[in-house]
Design an enzyme around this catalytic site. Sequence first.
Site, PDB file in Angstrom:
ATOM      1  N   CYS A 133       0.816  -1.206  -0.039  1.00 48.38           N
ATOM      2  CA  CYS A 133       0.055  -0.116   0.006  1.00 48.38           C
ATOM      3  C   CYS A 133       0.869   1.259   0.134  1.00 48.38           C
ATOM      4  O   CYS A 133       2.040   1.298   0.551  1.00 48.38           O
ATOM      5  CB  CYS A 133      -0.905  -0.047   1.171  1.00 48.38           C
ATOM      6  SG  CYS A 133      -1.942  -1.421   1.455  1.00 48.38           S
TER       7      CYS A 133
ATOM      8  N   ARG B 230       5.464  -0.305  -5.978  1.00 47.96           N
ATOM      9  CA  ARG B 230       5.302  -0.972  -4.516  1.00 47.96           C
ATOM     10  C   ARG B 230       4.205  -2.008  -4.851  1.00 47.96           C
ATOM     11  O   ARG B 230       4.348  -2.893  -4.147  1.00 47.96           O
ATOM     12  CB  ARG B 230       5.067  -0.096  -3.502  1.00 47.96           C
ATOM     13  CG  ARG B 230       5.914   1.188  -3.154  1.00 47.96           C
ATOM     14  CD  ARG B 230       5.151   2.236  -2.298  1.00 47.96           C
ATOM     15  NE  ARG B 230       4.925   1.788  -0.982  1.00 47.96           N
ATOM     16  CZ  ARG B 230       5.389   1.787   0.041  1.00 47.96           C
ATOM     17  NH1 ARG B 230       6.660   2.358   0.119  1.00 47.96           N
ATOM     18  NH2 ARG B 230       5.026   1.167   1.040  1.00 47.96           N
TER      19      ARG B 230
ATOM     20  N   ASN C 298      -1.667   2.449   5.882  1.00 42.84           N
ATOM     21  CA  ASN C 298      -0.723   1.266   5.417  1.00 42.84           C
ATOM     22  C   ASN C 298      -0.463   0.630   6.718  1.00 42.84           C
ATOM     23  O   ASN C 298      -0.605   1.090   7.874  1.00 42.84           O
ATOM     24  CB  ASN C 298       0.629   1.857   5.139  1.00 42.84           C
ATOM     25  CG  ASN C 298       0.586   2.483   3.625  1.00 42.84           C
ATOM     26  OD1 ASN C 298      -0.346   2.447   2.970  1.00 42.84           O
ATOM     27  ND2 ASN C 298       1.864   2.889   3.022  1.00 42.84           N
ATOM     28  N   GLY C 299      -0.540  -0.794   6.587  1.00 45.05           N
ATOM     29  CA  GLY C 299      -0.159  -1.887   7.742  1.00 45.05           C
ATOM     30  C   GLY C 299      -1.143  -2.501   7.887  1.00 45.05           C
ATOM     31  O   GLY C 299      -2.010  -2.664   7.085  1.00 45.05           O
TER      32      GLY C 299
ATOM     33  N   GLU D 134      18.777 -17.331  -6.729  1.00 42.42           N
ATOM     34  CA  GLU D 134      18.436 -16.175  -7.224  1.00 42.42           C
ATOM     35  C   GLU D 134      17.981 -16.154  -8.915  1.00 42.42           C
ATOM     36  O   GLU D 134      16.963 -15.695  -9.179  1.00 42.42           O
ATOM     37  CB  GLU D 134      19.530 -14.883  -6.872  1.00 42.42           C
ATOM     38  CG  GLU D 134      19.336 -13.588  -7.552  1.00 42.42           C
ATOM     39  CD  GLU D 134      18.120 -12.988  -6.664  1.00 42.42           C
ATOM     40  OE1 GLU D 134      17.447 -13.548  -6.035  1.00 42.42           O
ATOM     41  OE2 GLU D 134      17.735 -11.757  -7.258  1.00 42.42           O
TER      42      GLU D 134
ATOM     43  N   GLU E 280       9.297 -14.887 -10.428  1.00 43.41           N
ATOM     44  CA  GLU E 280       8.733 -13.830 -10.225  1.00 43.41           C
ATOM     45  C   GLU E 280       7.921 -13.120 -11.506  1.00 43.41           C
ATOM     46  O   GLU E 280       6.757 -12.291 -11.449  1.00 43.41           O
ATOM     47  CB  GLU E 280       9.561 -12.722  -9.488  1.00 43.41           C
ATOM     48  CG  GLU E 280       9.835 -12.958  -7.977  1.00 43.41           C
ATOM     49  CD  GLU E 280      10.798 -11.759  -7.757  1.00 43.41           C
ATOM     50  OE1 GLU E 280      10.509 -11.032  -6.631  1.00 43.41           O
ATOM     51  OE2 GLU E 280      12.107 -11.732  -8.373  1.00 43.41           O
TER      52      GLU E 280
ATOM     53  N   HIS F 294      19.569 -36.803  -5.469  1.00 42.27           N
ATOM     54  CA  HIS F 294      18.760 -37.253  -4.112  1.00 42.27           C
ATOM     55  C   HIS F 294      17.193 -36.801  -4.387  1.00 42.27           C
ATOM     56  O   HIS F 294      16.599 -36.903  -3.294  1.00 42.27           O
ATOM     57  CB  HIS F 294      19.301 -36.645  -3.073  1.00 42.27           C
ATOM     58  CG  HIS F 294      20.626 -36.838  -3.001  1.00 42.27           C
ATOM     59  ND1 HIS F 294      21.099 -38.263  -2.642  1.00 42.27           N
ATOM     60  CD2 HIS F 294      21.759 -36.135  -2.945  1.00 42.27           C
ATOM     61  CE1 HIS F 294      22.587 -38.218  -2.455  1.00 42.27           C
ATOM     62  NE2 HIS F 294      22.977 -36.912  -2.729  1.00 42.27           N
TER      63      HIS F 294
ATOM     64  N   LYS G  64       6.758  -4.121  -3.928  1.00 42.00           N
ATOM     65  CA  LYS G  64       8.396  -3.823  -3.611  1.00 42.00           C
ATOM     66  C   LYS G  64       8.699  -3.689  -2.118  1.00 42.00           C
ATOM     67  O   LYS G  64       9.884  -3.891  -1.865  1.00 42.00           O
ATOM     68  CB  LYS G  64       8.787  -2.679  -4.453  1.00 42.00           C
ATOM     69  CG  LYS G  64      10.109  -2.083  -4.592  1.00 42.00           C
ATOM     70  CD  LYS G  64      10.806  -3.180  -5.364  1.00 42.00           C
ATOM     71  CE  LYS G  64      12.205  -2.646  -5.516  1.00 42.00           C
ATOM     72  NZ  LYS G  64      12.881  -3.792  -6.037  1.00 42.00           N
TER      73      LYS G  64
HETATM   74  C1  F6R Z   1      12.754 -10.430  -5.366  1.00 43.01           C
HETATM   75  C2  F6R Z   1      12.416  -9.506  -4.312  1.00 43.01           C
HETATM   76  C3  F6R Z   1      11.727  -9.909  -3.157  1.00 43.01           C
HETATM   77  C4  F6R Z   1      12.514  -9.044  -1.769  1.00 43.01           C
HETATM   78  C5  F6R Z   1      11.990  -9.656  -0.530  1.00 43.01           C
HETATM   79  C6  F6R Z   1      12.712  -8.873   0.557  1.00 43.01           C
HETATM   80  O1  F6R Z   1      13.187 -10.016  -6.471  1.00 43.01           O
HETATM   81  O2  F6R Z   1      12.522  -8.243  -4.611  1.00 43.01           O
HETATM   82  O3  F6R Z   1      12.121 -11.147  -2.801  1.00 43.01           O
HETATM   83  O4  F6R Z   1      13.991  -9.627  -2.014  1.00 43.01           O
HETATM   84  O5  F6R Z   1      10.523  -9.071  -0.352  1.00 43.01           O
HETATM   85  O6  F6R Z   1      12.686  -7.498   0.555  1.00 43.01           O
HETATM   86  P1  F6R Z   1      13.532  -6.618   1.028  1.00 43.01           P
HETATM   87  O7  F6R Z   1      14.966  -6.762   0.397  1.00 43.01           O
HETATM   88  O8  F6R Z   1      12.982  -5.208   0.596  1.00 43.01           O
HETATM   89  O9  F6R Z   1      13.700  -6.926   2.281  1.00 43.01           O
END
Ligand code: F6R
Length: 628
Positions: A2, A27, A100-101, A500, A507, A523, A623
């Site tokens: 949010c 976000r 927010n929250g 990664e 994603e 395994h 984000k």
């Molecule tokens: C992957 C990604 C998420 C964040 C995760 C932690 O591309 O962006 O997996 O890495 O939500 O977010 P932060 O780094 O903001 O704590």
Amino acid sequence: MCGIVGYIGTQTATEILISGLERLEYRGYDSAGVATVSEGKIQCVKAKGKLYNLREKLEREVNHSQIGIGHTRWATHGKPEEHNAHPHLDTLEGIAVVQNGIIENYRELREELIQQGTEFTSETDTEVIPHLIAQCLHGSDLSLLDAVRQTIPRLKGAFAIAVISAERPYELIVARQQAPIILGFGQGEFFCASDITALLPHTRAVLSLDNGEMARMTPLGVEIYSFAGDRLSKFPRTLDWNPVQVEKQGFRHYMLKEIYEQPAVVRTCLESYLNPNWHADEQPDFSPVNLGLTAHLCDNLEHIQILACGTSWHASLVGKYLLEQLANIPTTVDYASEFRYSPKPLIPNTLTIGVTQSGETADTIAALEAERARRENLEPKLQAKLLGITNRPESTLAQVVDRLINTQAGIEIGVAATKTFVAQVMGFYFLALDLAYRRQTLSNQRIGEIIEGLRGIPPQIEKIIETQADYIEELAHDFTQETEDFIFIGRGINFPIALEGALKLKEISYIHAEAYPAGEMKHGPIALLDHKVPVVAIAMPGSVYEKVISNAQEAKARDARLIGVTSAMNAQEAAHTFNDVLTVPGVEELISPILAVVPLQMLAYHIAAIKGLDVDQPRNLAKSVTVE
Ligand code: F6R
């Protein structure tokens, strides 16, 4: 997740609110809304889906109001429908609130309000707030500020709110309880937002509210108070950010721009933290790295524990390898969300590191706070020492830790983390080298060699982008139609890179992808393989190169299409094993993760872009993950 924007001043509020919300789009959200006040009434407009739906609705109405609040909602309580979008109003439509929250005790509050005759129009936790504020104001001569202040103690959870009232079109109240809210100062106009990006076009004079603080904003200025009602004296600071940093600058997507920014990010890291006067052969008596860490944080460490989520957790796994191999410190890496509820036994002289690109991840912040709390009042060697690694030095993380390493990546807009990952890994190289120097676990000559390796990274990433971009884009076409699963394998320092690579792909392309330590395939996971499941193997020359090649051969024997990420020096030989080879410049194994990740980011990007997906705002993702 949010986003909040608020405005009070002399301009038309809706335009400022909607453009602010557009800057928070990255976000993640699924509905949006704004509320303004004109002629003693609150006008509230909401729309499901993307912001252009809201913009279209707003364009149908004339609205010259100079005060307003706006919100992008990422559904938690109640579906992403218009009636659940913020702002939420009380029954008489005199109060509008964005939040927010999460309000954890909203069910009890809702029950209580319903019994008193309140009718709810949404399923959200937020709607209790305007009803409670309206209740405080009803028949009283309380100010809006006081009504909000009396409401806050009734709310449990982590939240930030912005409130306006139909009867008081000259004031906007904001409050922060463990969710960020930042105030922006203009000339006769004032802003608030949950993220600095929304403020950048208007002002660089900003002030972050701390937990337990609230503000009354009017066209004449901003007053800050504690929740207890004491007036506080706080001053804005000037941001050195440039609004252009958050533009696409001609790239099709932010993610691509951010992949291409990685050489510059690494250069800035090197310039910021390497001591230029440190020369291995001069027997220097100071650290090669200047992170500004105190002896209190670094001396006598027996253990390091790292707390993070998602991509930051992957960067932390590389960090663990570096801290153990270079500085010889036993290191554990935990998911912050797990650590919160199953903390590890207390080990004396532990450094706890929180890693987060947003600096706001609720789980990471809460895990760090819990770690501080459980070590309080213990003997000195058991007390908490907290270090943060982030690119957002203004974030909540900074308020929680003793010291911060700013990774210098700047803001990242694409939801899929790329440059912030590389910068976090750089942060770990510096930390490991600093600790190795302090503890004398490496010779100066070896430290010098590693530093030379790090200095080579920027042009090497440039080379990967220059030589591989077209090839990877072409290769990506092969996986956009029928491919449903991918497997990534790696070993040692490059196992986190396999993780990664898989995360990036799932994603943004929505292709199922898993990563395994290459030796683990036989395994169990090998049962998944056939000609429909491509396998990406990270086979960088070094201690485990031959092993990874053998593991890749095992996959090939099950008809899997094999894509290898390897060094240019090995490319010819690798062509015997792999169907497709993504090459990166030859470097020593210790440095290789930063290079190996780049083609994987590009592969994920091109697959998603060719599929026509929303690369920068993938479905269901945010984000900044500010809820548990
Ligand atoms: C992957 C990604 C998420 C964040 C995760 C932690 O591309 O962006 O997996 O890495 O939500 O977010 P932060 O780094 O903001 O704590």
